[in-house]
Design a protein around this motif. Sequence first.
Motif: not given
Length: 221
Positions: A165-175
């Motif tokens: 699983v690869f996760v790509i994000g930028d914000s607290v909503t992606d933690l």
Amino acid sequence: MTRPIIFCDFDGTITETDNIISLMKTFAPPEWEAIKDDILDQTLSIKEGVSRLFSLIPSSKKEDMVQYLRDSAVIREGFEEFVDYTAKHGIPLYIVSGGLDFFVHPLLEAYGPFHGVYCNEASFNDSTISILWPHPCDEQCGSGGCGCCKPSILRTLSLSEGSKVFVIGDSVTDLEMAKLGDTVMARDFLAEKCMENGIPFIHFETFHDCKEALEKEGVVR
């Protein structure tokens, strides 16, 4: 070879800026900022916070908001090539967004198709905008207030054994989603939260960086 699967945030990740914040700055009264601060410091749930933010804006502003984002939103460099790369190599790419359907789908339409696009929905039937939540938290989510529950979606779609699983994000909503990823690509506020929580991550600025990270992981068939 392990089966790669990618979960990618939208606002502030695919787009250069957070579209909800952009809309608030342009269309909402000043009290939106206190709500935003409560969301970011996690004293207010994402679900409750987003509902409060959009309740500040008249439904009559819908077309103005869509046009504003069509004119102003910037897609992050390398995204089109990244989508083509994942399609070429048969890597499932899911977009998971705390954003809203009335702007997520129009801004993505030139780049798909994707394996799936998951986001919240807006209703313009009342005097102010109300939010619908078609992707609620599952029993394993400790929050209950995610809105579009990214970890619940991830658990549902990556159940097959051997998935990487690869996760790509930028914000607290992606933690919470990042906590479940095998490889996390982070920038901005998510990168800070990953450091605070001891989550290893690869920093990215463009989707060329994300493509390079995939190649280094050796998951391409």
